[in-house]
Design an enzyme around this catalytic site. Sequence first.
Site, PDB file in Angstrom:
ATOM      1  CB  SER A 220      -0.939   0.151   1.184  1.00  0.00           C
ATOM      2  OG  SER A 220      -0.192  -0.113   2.332  1.00  0.00           O
TER       3      SER A 220
ATOM      4  CG  HIS B 115      -3.750  -1.670  -1.906  1.00  0.00           C
ATOM      5  ND1 HIS B 115      -4.151  -0.394  -1.936  1.00  0.00           N
ATOM      6  CD2 HIS B 115      -3.363  -1.961  -0.621  1.00  0.00           C
ATOM      7  CE1 HIS B 115      -4.194   0.306  -0.874  1.00  0.00           C
ATOM      8  NE2 HIS B 115      -3.616  -0.632   0.262  1.00  0.00           N
TER       9      HIS B 115
ATOM     10  CE  LYS C 191      -7.367  -0.937   0.650  1.00  0.00           C
ATOM     11  NZ  LYS C 191      -7.701   0.197   1.705  1.00  0.00           N
TER      12      LYS C 191
HETATM   13  N1  PMP Z   1      -4.969  -4.563   3.914  1.00  0.00           N
HETATM   14  C1  PMP Z   1      -4.199  -3.768   3.323  1.00  0.00           C
HETATM   15  C2  PMP Z   1      -3.113  -4.200   2.819  1.00  0.00           C
HETATM   16  C3  PMP Z   1      -4.726  -2.241   3.231  1.00  0.00           C
HETATM   17  O1  PMP Z   1      -3.964  -1.556   2.709  1.00  0.00           O
HETATM   18  C4  PMP Z   1      -5.794  -1.987   4.271  1.00  0.00           C
HETATM   19  C5  PMP Z   1      -6.068  -0.595   3.892  1.00  0.00           C
HETATM   20  N2  PMP Z   1      -5.358   0.346   3.587  1.00  0.00           N
HETATM   21  C6  PMP Z   1      -6.633  -2.909   4.689  1.00  0.00           C
HETATM   22  C7  PMP Z   1      -6.058  -4.418   4.627  1.00  0.00           C
HETATM   23  C8  PMP Z   1      -7.597  -2.611   5.608  1.00  0.00           C
HETATM   24  O2  PMP Z   1      -8.726  -2.274   4.634  1.00  0.00           O
HETATM   25  P1  PMP Z   1     -10.022  -1.487   5.095  1.00  0.00           P
HETATM   26  O3  PMP Z   1      -9.521  -0.177   4.979  1.00  0.00           O
HETATM   27  O4  PMP Z   1     -11.068  -1.751   3.980  1.00  0.00           O
HETATM   28  O5  PMP Z   1     -10.472  -1.894   6.485  1.00  0.00           O
END
Ligand code: PMP
Length: 405
Positions: A185, A213, A244
Amino acid sequence: MGLLDKHVSQIRAYSGIKDHGADPFNVRFDRVLSPTEAELNGRRVILLGTNNYLGLTFDPECVDASIEAVRAWGTGTTGSRIANGSFGGHLAMEQDLARFYGRKHAMVFTTGYQANLGVLSALVGRGDHLILDADSHASIYDGARLGHAEVIRFRHNDPEDLYKRLRRLEGTPGERLIVVEGIYSMMGDAAPLKEIVDVKRQSDAYLLVDEAHSMGVLGEKGRGLAEVEGVEDDVDFIVGTFSKSLGAIGGFCVSNDDDFDILRVVTRPYMFTASLPPAIVASTLKALQRVENDRTLRPQLQANAERLFRGLNALGFTTGPNPSPIVAVVMPDLPAALGMWNALLGGGVYLNLALPPATPNNRPLLRTSVSAAHTPEQIDQVLDVFEWAGRELGVLPVQGQRASG
Ligand code: PMP
Protein backbone atom coordinates in the site's frame (compact mmCIF):
# COMPACT_ATOMS: atom_id res chain seq x y z
CA MET A 1 -0.80 15.10 34.38
CA GLY A 2 -3.22 13.36 32.06
CA LEU A 3 -3.65 9.95 30.52
CA LEU A 4 -2.59 11.31 27.16
CA ASP A 5 0.76 12.64 28.43
CA LYS A 6 2.43 9.50 27.13
CA HIS A 7 1.74 10.79 23.62
CA VAL A 8 3.63 14.02 24.23
CA SER A 9 6.18 13.44 21.49
CA GLN A 10 3.40 12.74 18.94
CA ILE A 11 1.50 15.82 20.17
CA ARG A 12 4.58 17.98 19.49
CA ALA A 13 5.30 16.35 16.13
CA TYR A 14 1.67 16.72 15.00
CA SER A 15 1.51 20.35 15.97
CA GLY A 16 4.77 20.94 14.07
CA ILE A 17 3.16 19.37 11.00
CA LYS A 18 0.09 21.59 11.30
CA ASP A 19 2.33 24.68 11.57
CA HIS A 20 3.40 24.06 7.95
CA GLY A 21 -0.10 24.78 6.60
CA ALA A 22 -3.20 22.62 6.26
CA ASP A 23 -3.61 19.57 8.50
CA PRO A 24 -2.81 16.59 6.27
CA PHE A 25 -4.50 14.15 8.64
CA ASN A 26 -7.76 16.03 8.97
CA VAL A 27 -8.71 17.28 5.54
CA ARG A 28 -12.38 18.28 5.31
CA PHE A 29 -14.12 18.07 1.98
CA ASP A 30 -17.10 20.37 1.47
CA ARG A 31 -18.42 18.11 -1.27
CA VAL A 32 -17.29 15.14 -3.28
CA LEU A 33 -18.14 15.87 -6.90
CA SER A 34 -17.13 12.62 -8.59
CA PRO A 35 -14.66 9.74 -8.09
CA THR A 36 -11.87 12.11 -9.09
CA GLU A 37 -12.92 15.58 -7.89
CA ALA A 38 -13.98 17.24 -4.66
CA GLU A 39 -14.46 20.69 -3.23
CA LEU A 40 -12.23 21.70 -0.36
CA ASN A 41 -12.50 25.13 1.25
CA GLY A 42 -14.59 26.23 -1.70
CA ARG A 43 -11.98 25.11 -4.26
CA ARG A 44 -12.02 22.19 -6.68
CA VAL A 45 -9.29 19.61 -6.17
CA ILE A 46 -8.32 16.53 -8.12
CA LEU A 47 -8.52 13.47 -5.88
CA LEU A 48 -5.27 11.58 -6.21
CA GLY A 49 -5.20 9.87 -2.85
CA THR A 50 -8.27 7.66 -2.78
CA ASN A 51 -8.20 3.92 -3.27
CA ASN A 52 -11.05 4.26 -5.75
CA TYR A 53 -9.11 2.28 -8.35
CA LEU A 54 -12.02 1.58 -10.68
CA GLY A 55 -13.90 4.80 -9.93
CA LEU A 56 -17.05 2.93 -8.90
CA THR A 57 -18.12 5.16 -5.97
CA PHE A 58 -20.59 7.03 -8.16
CA ASP A 59 -21.40 4.18 -10.54
CA PRO A 60 -25.14 4.57 -11.25
CA GLU A 61 -25.85 0.83 -10.92
CA CYS A 62 -24.04 0.63 -7.59
CA VAL A 63 -25.77 3.76 -6.28
CA ASP A 64 -29.23 2.54 -7.38
CA ALA A 65 -28.71 -0.89 -5.84
CA SER A 66 -27.70 0.77 -2.60
CA ILE A 67 -30.78 3.01 -2.53
CA GLU A 68 -33.11 0.10 -3.25
CA ALA A 69 -31.52 -1.97 -0.49
CA VAL A 70 -31.81 0.75 2.11
CA ARG A 71 -35.51 1.14 1.31
CA ALA A 72 -36.15 -2.59 1.42
CA TRP A 73 -33.96 -3.62 4.36
CA GLY A 74 -33.36 -0.45 6.37
CA THR A 75 -30.24 1.47 7.24
CA GLY A 76 -28.39 -1.13 9.27
CA THR A 77 -28.40 -4.64 10.71
CA THR A 78 -27.90 -3.34 14.28
CA GLY A 79 -25.98 -6.40 15.34
CA SER A 80 -23.58 -9.18 14.54
CA ARG A 81 -24.54 -12.09 12.34
CA ILE A 82 -24.17 -14.66 15.09
CA ALA A 83 -26.55 -12.72 17.35
CA ASN A 84 -28.91 -10.97 14.93
CA GLY A 85 -28.75 -13.28 11.92
CA SER A 86 -27.67 -12.79 8.33
CA PHE A 87 -29.56 -10.83 5.71
CA GLY A 88 -29.98 -12.23 2.21
CA GLY A 89 -27.32 -9.87 0.88
CA HIS A 90 -24.63 -11.25 3.18
CA LEU A 91 -25.16 -14.75 1.87
CA ALA A 92 -25.39 -13.58 -1.75
CA MET A 93 -22.13 -11.66 -1.30
CA GLU A 94 -20.38 -14.71 0.12
CA GLN A 95 -21.66 -16.95 -2.66
CA ASP A 96 -20.58 -14.45 -5.28
CA LEU A 97 -17.11 -14.00 -3.80
CA ALA A 98 -16.61 -17.77 -3.55
CA ARG A 99 -17.68 -18.17 -7.18
CA PHE A 100 -15.54 -15.20 -8.31
CA TYR A 101 -12.43 -16.74 -6.74
CA GLY A 102 -13.37 -20.36 -7.58
CA ARG A 103 -13.21 -21.31 -3.89
CA LYS A 104 -15.52 -23.36 -1.72
CA HIS A 105 -15.93 -20.79 1.04
CA ALA A 106 -16.13 -17.05 1.61
CA MET A 107 -16.79 -14.97 4.68
CA VAL A 108 -17.45 -11.24 4.78
CA PHE A 109 -16.39 -8.84 7.50
CA THR A 110 -17.44 -5.28 8.31
CA THR A 111 -14.06 -3.85 7.22
CA GLY A 112 -10.90 -5.12 5.56
CA TYR A 113 -9.05 -4.28 8.76
CA GLN A 114 -11.33 -6.60 10.69
CA ALA A 115 -10.92 -9.33 8.07
CA ASN A 116 -7.17 -9.41 8.72
CA LEU A 117 -7.63 -9.03 12.44
CA GLY A 118 -10.12 -11.88 12.54
CA VAL A 119 -8.64 -14.31 10.08
CA LEU A 120 -5.04 -14.02 11.27
CA SER A 121 -5.94 -14.28 14.94
CA ALA A 122 -8.14 -17.32 14.32
CA LEU A 123 -5.80 -19.19 11.95
CA VAL A 124 -2.71 -19.02 14.13
CA GLY A 125 -2.44 -18.71 17.88
CA ARG A 126 -0.07 -19.26 20.77
CA GLY A 127 2.66 -21.71 19.78
CA ASP A 128 2.19 -21.06 16.03
CA HIS A 129 4.39 -18.94 13.78
CA LEU A 130 3.26 -16.06 11.63
CA ILE A 131 5.85 -15.23 9.00
CA LEU A 132 5.19 -11.73 7.73
CA ASP A 133 6.73 -9.53 5.09
CA ALA A 134 8.31 -6.71 7.08
CA ASP A 135 6.27 -4.08 5.19
CA SER A 136 2.92 -5.66 6.07
CA HIS A 137 -0.10 -3.45 6.68
CA ALA A 138 -0.98 -2.49 10.27
CA SER A 139 -4.08 -4.72 10.18
CA ILE A 140 -1.83 -7.75 9.62
CA TYR A 141 0.41 -6.82 12.54
CA ASP A 142 -2.64 -6.17 14.72
CA GLY A 143 -4.15 -9.54 13.75
CA ALA A 144 -0.90 -11.13 14.83
CA ARG A 145 -1.14 -9.44 18.22
CA LEU A 146 -4.73 -10.52 18.74
CA GLY A 147 -3.84 -14.14 18.04
CA HIS A 148 -0.62 -14.30 20.10
CA ALA A 149 1.27 -16.30 17.47
CA GLU A 150 5.02 -15.75 17.33
CA VAL A 151 5.71 -13.10 14.67
CA ILE A 152 8.71 -13.58 12.42
CA ARG A 153 9.39 -10.82 9.90
CA PHE A 154 11.26 -11.47 6.66
CA ARG A 155 12.85 -8.75 4.55
CA HIS A 156 10.36 -7.03 2.27
CA ASN A 157 9.82 -8.98 -0.96
CA ASP A 158 12.80 -11.23 -0.24
CA PRO A 159 11.92 -14.91 -0.83
CA GLU A 160 15.45 -16.00 0.13
CA ASP A 161 15.12 -14.41 3.53
CA LEU A 162 11.72 -16.08 3.88
CA TYR A 163 13.35 -19.41 3.03
CA LYS A 164 16.04 -18.90 5.69
CA ARG A 165 13.49 -18.05 8.35
CA LEU A 166 11.38 -21.11 7.54
CA ARG A 167 14.51 -23.30 7.65
CA ARG A 168 15.30 -21.98 11.12
CA LEU A 169 11.87 -23.13 12.25
CA GLU A 170 12.45 -26.73 11.18
CA GLY A 171 11.78 -29.11 14.06
CA THR A 172 9.91 -26.44 16.02
CA PRO A 173 6.32 -27.34 16.94
CA GLY A 174 3.40 -25.19 15.79
CA GLU A 175 1.83 -24.22 12.47
CA ARG A 176 3.43 -21.74 10.06
CA LEU A 177 1.47 -19.15 8.12
CA ILE A 178 3.18 -16.91 5.55
CA VAL A 179 1.46 -13.59 4.86
CA VAL A 180 2.18 -11.30 1.90
CA GLU A 181 0.28 -8.57 0.06
CA GLY A 182 -0.63 -8.48 -3.63
CA ILE A 183 0.32 -4.82 -4.01
CA TYR A 184 1.95 -3.04 -1.08
CA SER A 185 0.00 0.00 0.00
CA MET A 186 2.86 2.44 0.43
CA MET A 187 5.21 1.92 -2.54
CA GLY A 188 2.80 0.14 -4.90
CA ASP A 189 5.18 -2.75 -5.50
CA ALA A 190 3.87 -6.31 -5.96
CA ALA A 191 5.01 -9.37 -4.02
CA PRO A 192 7.27 -11.83 -5.94
CA LEU A 193 4.49 -14.35 -5.51
CA LYS A 194 5.83 -17.14 -7.74
CA GLU A 195 9.09 -17.22 -5.79
CA ILE A 196 7.25 -17.05 -2.50
CA VAL A 197 5.10 -19.99 -3.57
CA ASP A 198 8.29 -21.92 -4.49
CA VAL A 199 9.57 -21.36 -0.96
CA LYS A 200 6.22 -22.30 0.53
CA ARG A 201 6.24 -25.58 -1.43
CA GLN A 202 9.55 -26.51 0.20
CA SER A 203 8.03 -26.20 3.66
CA ASP A 204 4.84 -27.22 5.41
CA ALA A 205 3.65 -23.60 5.73
CA TYR A 206 0.30 -22.18 4.66
CA LEU A 207 0.10 -19.01 2.55
CA LEU A 208 -2.30 -16.07 2.91
CA VAL A 209 -2.30 -13.23 0.39
CA ASP A 210 -3.90 -9.89 1.22
CA GLU A 211 -5.16 -8.69 -2.17
CA ALA A 212 -6.63 -5.44 -0.75
CA HIS A 213 -4.94 -3.25 -3.39
CA SER A 214 -4.76 -5.82 -6.19
CA MET A 215 -8.31 -7.18 -6.34
CA GLY A 216 -10.09 -5.63 -9.31
CA VAL A 217 -6.76 -4.13 -10.35
CA LEU A 218 -4.63 -7.09 -11.47
CA GLY A 219 -5.51 -10.14 -13.51
CA GLU A 220 -7.69 -10.69 -16.53
CA LYS A 221 -10.60 -11.56 -14.28
CA GLY A 222 -9.58 -9.02 -11.62
CA ARG A 223 -8.77 -11.62 -8.99
CA GLY A 224 -5.44 -10.05 -8.16
CA LEU A 225 -1.79 -10.99 -8.08
CA ALA A 226 -2.32 -14.73 -7.52
CA GLU A 227 -4.32 -14.82 -10.76
CA VAL A 228 -1.66 -12.90 -12.71
CA GLU A 229 1.11 -15.15 -11.43
CA GLY A 230 -0.91 -18.33 -12.03
CA VAL A 231 -0.47 -19.56 -8.46
CA GLU A 232 -4.01 -19.43 -7.11
CA ASP A 233 -3.97 -23.14 -6.19
CA ASP A 234 -0.98 -22.52 -3.91
CA VAL A 235 -2.63 -19.70 -1.99
CA ASP A 236 -4.59 -21.14 0.93
CA PHE A 237 -6.37 -17.96 2.01
CA ILE A 238 -7.11 -14.71 0.21
CA VAL A 239 -8.12 -11.66 2.20
CA GLY A 240 -9.44 -8.49 0.60
CA THR A 241 -11.51 -5.41 1.09
CA PHE A 242 -14.57 -3.75 -0.43
CA SER A 243 -13.17 -0.30 0.32
CA LYS A 244 -10.85 0.06 -2.66
CA SER A 245 -11.70 -1.17 -6.16
CA LEU A 246 -15.25 -2.01 -5.04
CA GLY A 247 -15.81 1.52 -3.80
CA ALA A 248 -17.57 0.87 -0.47
CA ILE A 249 -16.49 -0.68 2.83
CA GLY A 250 -16.14 -4.23 4.10
CA GLY A 251 -13.71 -7.12 4.00
CA PHE A 252 -13.60 -10.79 3.12
CA CYS A 253 -11.66 -14.02 3.18
CA VAL A 254 -11.98 -16.92 0.73
CA SER A 255 -10.55 -20.41 1.03
CA ASN A 256 -11.00 -24.08 0.10
CA ASP A 257 -10.38 -25.24 3.66
CA ASP A 258 -13.20 -27.67 4.52
CA ASP A 259 -13.39 -26.41 8.11
CA PHE A 260 -13.54 -22.75 7.06
CA ASP A 261 -17.01 -22.11 8.47
CA ILE A 262 -15.83 -22.70 12.03
CA LEU A 263 -14.27 -19.24 11.72
CA ARG A 264 -17.76 -17.81 12.14
CA VAL A 265 -17.86 -18.86 15.79
CA VAL A 266 -14.22 -18.42 16.76
CA THR A 267 -13.34 -15.12 15.09
CA ARG A 268 -13.87 -12.25 17.49
CA PRO A 269 -13.80 -9.39 14.93
CA TYR A 270 -16.61 -11.23 13.08
CA MET A 271 -18.62 -12.27 16.14
CA PHE A 272 -18.54 -9.13 18.25
CA THR A 273 -19.31 -6.36 15.80
CA ALA A 274 -22.34 -5.39 13.73
CA SER A 275 -22.50 -6.88 10.25
CA LEU A 276 -22.36 -4.95 6.98
CA PRO A 277 -25.39 -2.73 6.29
CA PRO A 278 -27.63 -3.83 3.39
CA ALA A 279 -26.91 -0.73 1.29
CA ILE A 280 -23.19 -1.48 1.32
CA VAL A 281 -23.69 -5.14 0.49
CA ALA A 282 -25.96 -4.22 -2.42
CA SER A 283 -23.54 -1.74 -3.99
CA THR A 284 -20.65 -4.13 -3.48
CA LEU A 285 -22.49 -6.96 -5.22
CA LYS A 286 -22.97 -4.69 -8.23
CA ALA A 287 -19.37 -3.48 -8.09
CA LEU A 288 -18.13 -7.08 -8.14
CA GLN A 289 -20.18 -7.63 -11.30
CA ARG A 290 -18.45 -4.59 -12.84
CA VAL A 291 -15.05 -6.01 -11.87
CA GLU A 292 -15.94 -9.26 -13.61
CA ASN A 293 -17.71 -7.97 -16.68
CA ASP A 294 -16.32 -4.54 -17.55
CA ARG A 295 -13.12 -5.21 -19.44
CA THR A 296 -12.45 -1.51 -20.06
CA LEU A 297 -11.74 -0.46 -16.48
CA ARG A 298 -8.44 -2.26 -15.84
CA PRO A 299 -6.75 -1.13 -19.08
CA GLN A 300 -7.87 2.46 -18.33
CA LEU A 301 -6.45 2.22 -14.82
CA GLN A 302 -3.19 0.79 -16.12
CA ALA A 303 -2.87 3.52 -18.76
CA ASN A 304 -3.44 6.24 -16.14
CA ALA A 305 -0.98 4.64 -13.73
CA GLU A 306 1.68 4.50 -16.43
CA ARG A 307 1.05 8.08 -17.50
CA LEU A 308 1.52 9.35 -13.94
CA PHE A 309 4.51 7.10 -13.20
CA ARG A 310 6.38 7.98 -16.38
CA GLY A 311 5.52 11.67 -16.06
CA LEU A 312 6.79 11.91 -12.49
CA ASN A 313 9.99 10.05 -13.31
CA ALA A 314 10.57 12.20 -16.39
CA LEU A 315 10.30 15.29 -14.18
CA GLY A 316 13.03 13.87 -11.94
CA PHE A 317 11.01 12.68 -8.94
CA THR A 318 11.96 9.45 -7.19
CA THR A 319 9.05 7.01 -7.23
CA GLY A 320 8.35 3.37 -6.41
CA PRO A 321 9.92 0.74 -8.68
CA ASN A 322 7.30 0.29 -11.40
CA PRO A 323 4.01 1.65 -12.72
CA SER A 324 1.19 0.69 -10.41
CA PRO A 325 -2.08 2.31 -9.34
CA ILE A 326 -0.15 3.42 -6.25
CA VAL A 327 2.68 5.75 -7.23
CA ALA A 328 4.70 6.86 -4.23
CA VAL A 329 6.90 9.93 -4.57
CA VAL A 330 9.83 9.72 -2.17
CA MET A 331 10.63 12.98 -0.39
CA PRO A 332 14.11 13.80 0.91
CA ASP A 333 12.93 14.90 4.37
CA LEU A 334 9.93 15.96 6.42
CA PRO A 335 10.03 19.71 5.64
CA ALA A 336 10.19 18.96 1.90
CA ALA A 337 7.31 16.49 2.23
CA LEU A 338 5.16 18.97 4.15
CA GLY A 339 6.03 21.83 1.80
CA MET A 340 5.21 19.75 -1.26
CA TRP A 341 1.98 18.36 0.20
CA ASN A 342 0.73 21.87 0.99
CA ALA A 343 1.87 23.28 -2.35
CA LEU A 344 0.14 20.47 -4.24
CA LEU A 345 -3.05 21.06 -2.29
CA GLY A 346 -2.80 24.77 -3.02
CA GLY A 347 -2.38 23.87 -6.70
CA GLY A 348 -5.56 21.76 -6.62
CA VAL A 349 -4.16 18.24 -6.11
CA TYR A 350 -5.09 16.21 -3.04
CA LEU A 351 -2.98 13.17 -2.21
CA ASN A 352 -1.79 11.29 0.89
CA LEU A 353 1.10 12.32 3.03
CA ALA A 354 2.64 9.17 4.51
CA LEU A 355 5.20 9.56 7.26
CA PRO A 356 7.56 7.24 9.13
CA PRO A 357 7.17 4.85 10.88
CA ALA A 358 4.30 3.85 8.55
CA THR A 359 6.57 4.07 5.48
CA PRO A 360 9.28 1.70 4.22
CA ASN A 361 12.86 2.75 5.06
CA ASN A 362 11.50 5.60 7.19
CA ARG A 363 11.21 7.96 4.23
CA PRO A 364 8.35 10.47 3.95
CA LEU A 365 6.17 9.80 0.94
CA LEU A 366 3.64 11.62 -1.17
CA ARG A 367 1.42 8.67 -1.88
CA THR A 368 -0.76 8.95 -4.94
CA SER A 369 -3.39 6.52 -6.09
CA VAL A 370 -4.78 6.57 -9.57
CA SER A 371 -8.28 5.68 -10.73
CA ALA A 372 -9.65 4.35 -14.00
CA ALA A 373 -11.96 7.38 -13.76
CA HIS A 374 -9.14 9.93 -14.07
CA THR A 375 -8.89 11.47 -17.51
CA PRO A 376 -5.49 11.80 -19.21
CA GLU A 377 -6.00 15.59 -18.93
CA GLN A 378 -6.35 15.30 -15.16
CA ILE A 379 -3.14 13.28 -14.95
CA ASP A 380 -1.35 15.90 -17.06
CA GLN A 381 -2.71 18.65 -14.83
CA VAL A 382 -1.39 16.77 -11.79
CA LEU A 383 2.04 16.51 -13.45
CA ASP A 384 2.05 20.26 -14.14
CA VAL A 385 1.29 21.01 -10.49
CA PHE A 386 3.99 18.55 -9.36
CA GLU A 387 6.50 20.24 -11.62
CA TRP A 388 5.58 23.72 -10.45
CA ALA A 389 5.65 22.74 -6.75
CA GLY A 390 8.89 20.76 -7.13
CA ARG A 391 10.69 23.70 -8.69
CA GLU A 392 9.19 26.27 -6.30
CA LEU A 393 10.38 24.26 -3.30
CA GLY A 394 13.73 23.18 -4.70
CA VAL A 395 12.78 19.48 -4.63
CA LEU A 396 13.41 19.54 -8.38
CA PRO A 397 16.28 21.57 -9.83
CA VAL A 398 15.29 24.85 -11.45
CA GLN A 399 14.74 24.38 -15.15
CA GLY A 400 17.89 23.97 -17.17
CA GLN A 401 19.88 22.43 -14.30
CA ARG A 402 20.42 18.69 -13.98
CA ALA A 403 18.80 16.69 -11.17
CA SER A 404 21.38 15.94 -8.49
CA GLY A 405 19.90 12.57 -7.57
N1 PMP B 1 -4.96 -4.62 3.98
C1 PMP B 1 -4.22 -3.70 3.33
C2 PMP B 1 -3.00 -4.16 2.60
C3 PMP B 1 -4.58 -2.36 3.34
O1 PMP B 1 -3.84 -1.45 2.70
C4 PMP B 1 -5.77 -1.97 4.03
C5 PMP B 1 -6.25 -0.54 4.06
N2 PMP B 1 -5.50 0.43 3.54
C6 PMP B 1 -6.48 -2.95 4.70
C7 PMP B 1 -6.07 -4.25 4.64
C8 PMP B 1 -7.71 -2.57 5.48
O2 PMP B 1 -8.79 -2.37 4.66
P1 PMP B 1 -10.00 -1.41 5.04
O3 PMP B 1 -9.51 0.00 4.95
O4 PMP B 1 -11.00 -1.74 4.01
O5 PMP B 1 -10.43 -1.75 6.41
